[in-house]
Design an enzyme around this catalytic site. Sequence first.
Site, short mmCIF file in Angstrom:
data_model
loop_
_atom_site.label_atom_id
_atom_site.label_comp_id
_atom_site.label_asym_id
_atom_site.label_seq_id
_atom_site.Cartn_x
_atom_site.Cartn_y
_atom_site.Cartn_z
N GLU A 1 0.72 -1.20 -0.09
CA GLU A 1 0.04 0.25 -0.07
C GLU A 1 0.69 1.23 0.00
O GLU A 1 0.74 2.14 -0.74
CB GLU A 1 -0.82 0.06 1.35
CG GLU A 1 -2.15 -0.78 1.10
CD GLU A 1 -3.11 -0.78 2.39
OE1 GLU A 1 -4.15 -0.95 2.09
OE2 GLU A 1 -2.57 -0.75 3.41
N GLU B 1 -10.65 16.09 39.17
CA GLU B 1 -12.01 17.10 39.20
C GLU B 1 -11.34 18.34 39.54
O GLU B 1 -11.63 19.35 39.18
CB GLU B 1 -12.95 16.58 40.34
CG GLU B 1 -14.03 17.37 40.34
CD GLU B 1 -15.07 16.55 41.23
OE1 GLU B 1 -16.15 16.32 40.97
OE2 GLU B 1 -14.44 16.27 42.47
N GLY C 1 -16.87 14.72 51.89
CA GLY C 1 -15.34 14.72 52.34
C GLY C 1 -14.73 13.53 51.96
O GLY C 1 -13.63 13.29 52.31
N LYS D 1 -18.63 -2.76 53.39
CA LYS D 1 -17.95 -4.00 53.26
C LYS D 1 -16.52 -3.65 53.45
O LYS D 1 -15.97 -2.78 53.18
CB LYS D 1 -18.40 -4.92 52.06
CG LYS D 1 -17.56 -4.39 50.83
CD LYS D 1 -17.93 -5.20 49.76
CE LYS D 1 -17.06 -4.97 48.59
NZ LYS D 1 -17.23 -5.72 47.46
#
Lengths: 107, 577
Positions: free
Chosen positions: B77, B318, B293, B456
Amino acid sequence: MTEKQQVTEESNSINEDVYQLRLFVTGATPNSSRAISNLKQVCETHLKGRYELEIIDVYQQPLIAESEQIIALPMLIKKLPFPERRLIGDMSNTDKLLRGLSITANT
Amino acid sequence: MTNHHHKNKKTKFNYPQIPKTPTGITGLDEITGGGIPTGRPTLICGGAGCGKTLMSLEFIVRGATEFNEPGVFMAFEEKAAELAMNVTSLGFDLVKLQEEKKLKVDYVHIDRSEIEETGEYDLEGLFIRLGYAIDSIGAKRVVLDTVENLFLGLTNQGILRAELRRLFTWLKEKGVTAIITGERGEGNTFTRQGLEEYVSDCVILLDHRVINQISTRRLRILKYRGSLHGTNEYPFLIDEDGIAVLPVTSLNLEKDVSTERVSSGIPALDKMLDNKGFFKGGSVLVSGSAGTGKTSIAACFANEICKQQKRCLYFAFEESPKQIIRNMKSISVNLQQYIDNDSLLFHASRPTLHGLEQHLVAMYKIIKNFKPDAVIIDPITNLVTIGTVSEVKSMLIRLIDFLQEEQITVMFTALSLNSVVNEQTDEGVSSLVDSWLLVRDIEFNGERNRGMYIMKSRGMRHSNQVREFIITDDGIDLVDVYLGPEGVLIGSAREAQRLQEKTGEVLRGNAVNMKDREIDRKRKMLEAKIANLQSEFESAEDELNKISVEEELIKKVSENNRDALTKLRGGDKASSK
C-alpha cells in the site's frame, strides 16, 4: 548469468521503430517456455528486424525482482517505443499481446 | 471458523505448548499468552485506518530491536519512504534499521492500468523477491501489508487464490513468523478476499469506532488455534510509544495477596477496620454525595502513605493539585512537603481530554514509572462523562487487576448522585473493591451532617456502626453517634443532647442548693420571729414593769402626800402613833 538473446539486425540505434523488450522468466517452467516461444513467434511475425529482446531469468537475478517491481511472472516490459508497457502471462493471448505492444494487425 | 478456546483451565496437560513469538506490543502478548504462533502466518484484519499497518510494522520493529529477530516488511500500500516517515513520530527509525540489516522494507507496486494479462502466469516474482529479502537479512519475521491489493492489480482470481495458498504454505516452510493484513470485507467475511480461509492459525480483528465523538480502537482475537487466548474485545490505542493493547494484565486471577495492612490515615477509621486499616494491595472505594469529604479522606490516606516514607500517586480528575493542596491545608494536612520530597505525585487531567483507554494507558505508564505504593483516583465518577458505565467498569476492572498484581493499594472516590442511599452505585465497581466506605449526608433537625459506615471490607472484622464523620481544623475524626433513649443522634442534635445532660446536672445541683438555702432561710425566718417575739415579750414585760413601778411610785407618792397632809393637819397622827 544472464540469458541474453540478441535478435537484432541493426543494434542500438535508438530508432522510433525499434522495440526494446525485456522478458522476465523463471527458469524453464512451462509458463516461461511458452512465453518465450509465443513472444518470439509474434515478434518474428510482426516486428521482424526491428526489435531487441532481452530474456532475464529472475531466479538468477533475484535483486532485479525488487528493482523492476516484479510480482507476476512471466512478465514482458516494453521499454521502447513509449509508453512503457507491462504484460504478464505466457503470451498465449496473441490479440492482447499485440494490443499491449501497440502493434496493429496490418503492420 | 468458530472461536475455540479450552475450557479446562485447571487440568494441565504435558503436551508441548504451541511455540509463540512475542510481538513486543504492549498488552498483545498478554492477551495471546505469549505472542503469535511461531513460524506460522497470523492474519490481522480490520477496516481502513484501524491500525493494521502500524501493528504489523511494530511487530517487525520490535522484533528487530528487542528480540534480535530481523524482519521483512512487504508493503503493498505505502511506499517505503512514506512508511518510514509515518512511523518516525513513533520513534521507529526504519532507515537506520535497514542500514543495520535488521529490517527490510520492500514496496510492491502493482497497477492494473499498466498491466496487460496475456495468459497463464504465477506469482513466482513475489516469492523470489520475498525469499531473497528473507535470506539477505536472515529474517525471522515477515509482514505482508496488505496482500489483498494483489487482487486490485491482477484480475485472474483463480491464479491469485491458488498462489496465495501456495504463499502461506511457503511461508510456513520458510519457518518465518508472518503477519498478513487484510482489509475488512462486507457482510460476514473478515477480509475482502476471504484470506481467513488460508490463514487458519491465528486471526486478530481490529476495529475503529466513534462513540460520542470519542474514537476507540478495539482488538479481538478471533481465533488462535491450539492456544488459550482472551476472547473479549480489548481497546487499544496508538500513542507516542506505538500500540498499547489493554488490558495490560493477564487473564487469570492468580495474584499474590498480602496480609500486610496499611493505615487509612484516620485513626478512628482504622479502629473500625479491625484496628489495622486496609489490606496492602487492596482496593478501597469511598463513595458519597457531593461535599461529603471524599477528597479529604483520600488526602488523609495520601498523607499517611507519604508519612510512612512510601510513595503515593494521586490522579485528580476534578480539582487541580494546587487546589487540593490548598484545601487540605485547612484541615492540617500538608501535602506540599511530600511533593517536595518526591514521595507524592499528582497527575491531574480532565476526563474529556481523551478516551478511557488513553486514560488507562496514561495511568498505567505513570504507575510503571513512579512505582507508587498507593494510588488514589479522585473521582472515578468523572470518567463516566467519556464512556458508558460498562466501559468505565471494564476499565476499572483492568486497573484494579493491574494494581493488585503490582501490590499497590488503590483508593477510588466516587460521587453518588442521588442522596437516596444507592447501594447499587458507582459504576458497579463496588463489587470489585475490597473495602467500601460510604459517606452519607444525614439531614436531620434542620442541618446536614456526615455519617460514615463501612459497607464492606473483605477479609477483616469491621465495625457495623454508623460513625459521625467530622472535618475539623485538625483533620478528620470519626465520632460515635449518640445512642440515647431517643435513638441515634448526630450533629448538633447529638451535641444538644450532650449539653442537655450537662444542664440537667447543673440544674439538679442547683435544686439541691436551693432547698438547703430554703431551709436556712426558714430557719433564719423563724429565728427572726423568735427574736421578735422575744423582744415583744420584753417590751410587754417592760410595760408591765413600768405599770407596777408607776403604781409603786403612785403609792409612795400618795403615802408621802398623805403623810404631808397629816403633818399639816396637826401632827397628831405622828404623835398618836
